[in-house]
Design a protein around this motif. Structure first.
Motif: not given
Lengths: 211, 98
Positions: A152-162
């Protein structure tokens, strides 16, 4: 109260006033403040000076300097991650009154900070927290569904990143060291600091991209 | 004071009712994690909030928990974590059941 409000026989400005406190605890807080001033525990001037002192700290002039230094100076970054308060002091900045922990974002790890119980925040580096940081919504949702809140803040974190959420509940304060943006090789520390936003040091965003 | 736990120790956050100010949020009570770091010792918040020095300092720990242990229906990868500061008197060795 700041002013008395007698009925509605006068025109209101188009832009609404800052809302008057309405809850029991807001009124209690104001009454206590007025009483402490009346009893001479502190003066209205002391109060103003404290607010000015808090407002003199900004993410741009304080926290961003620390991050930019960490980006250009590996020894400083190591010292910052080892003992945040000592490293911040070495730059002539105020580390605050308690343990300060710097959290480094890497290609494998994304850190983000919340205080579920109240609004603990590294004020000596970032100034006053934004309203959303204190909201019940951010505080309750970040620990429960951090990836959704980050998106929602525009920060999509890939699933391979903790994703690692830091709940600042007791005696420590946290500041995130975001990743240095690509394409900034050779940039000066001053220019790099302009890429370091408040939100990137809370961890809800990345540092600004270079274009 | 000597800390009761070391980095890497498995610990359970005590699941008990405490009406006073105590800084252990409900969502971690009863959950198991691992000591990530031993922090400084501080006065107990339960009595610090009532106009005294908080008594003998208690060690504060950073405890790392897996999100999927906190929330059975956690909607994210198994490697996602949460770290939180917990006072020593709110931690139990993981073998001991509450």
């Amino acid at each position: 109260m700041a002013h008395e409000h007698h009925g509605h026989d006068h025109p209101h400005p188009f832009q609404p006033d800052h809302p008057e406190p309405t809850s029991y605890y807001e009124l209690l807080g104001m009454a206590l403040n007025e009483l402490l001033i009346e009893k001479g525990v502190y003066t209205a001037g002391d109060m103003r000076a404290m607010i000015e002192q808090l407002e003199a700290v900004s993410p741009e002039t304080h926290g961003a300097k620390v991050v930019a230094r960490a980006w250009v100076d590996p020894d400083f970054k190591a010292a910052l991650l080892r003992d945040g308060a000592a490293a911040v002091s070495s730059l002539g900045l105020d580390p605050g009154y308690t343990e300060l922990t710097a959290l480094e974002n890497t290609p494998r790890l994304h850190n983000v900070v919340v205080c579920t119980l109240c609004s603990c925040y590294p004020r000596s580096l970032l100034g006053r927290p934004p309203a959303w940081y204190k909201s019940a919504s951010y505080r309750s949702r970040l620990v429960r569904e951090p990836r959704k809140v980050l998106a929602e803040f525009g920060t999509t974190v890939p699933d391979d990143v903790e994703v690692r959420v830091h709940d600042s509940t007791a005696e420590l304060r946290y500041v995130v060291v975001p990743m240095r943006p690509e394409g900034t090789e050779g940039w000066s520390e001053e220019d790099l600091a302009t890429l370091v936003t408040r939100d990137s040091m809370i961890g809800v965003a990345r540092a600004k991209a270079t274009r | 004071m000597t800390p009761a736990f070391r980095v890497g120790d498995r610990v359970r956050v005590d699941d008990r009712y405490e009406p006073r100010h105590h800084r252990t949020p409900a969502y971690v009570k009863g959950k198991v994690g691992e000591v990530e770091r031993v922090c400084l010792a501080h006065g107990r918040p339960e009595i610090l909030a009532y106009r005294n020095d908080g008594g003998p300092p208690r060690t504060v720990y950073r405890v790392r928990l897996r999100q999927c242990d906190l929330w059975p229906d956690y909607n994210g990868p198994a490697h996602d974590t949460l770290e939180i500061e917990i006072f020593e008197h709110w931690l139990r060795p993981v073998e001991a059941r509450n």
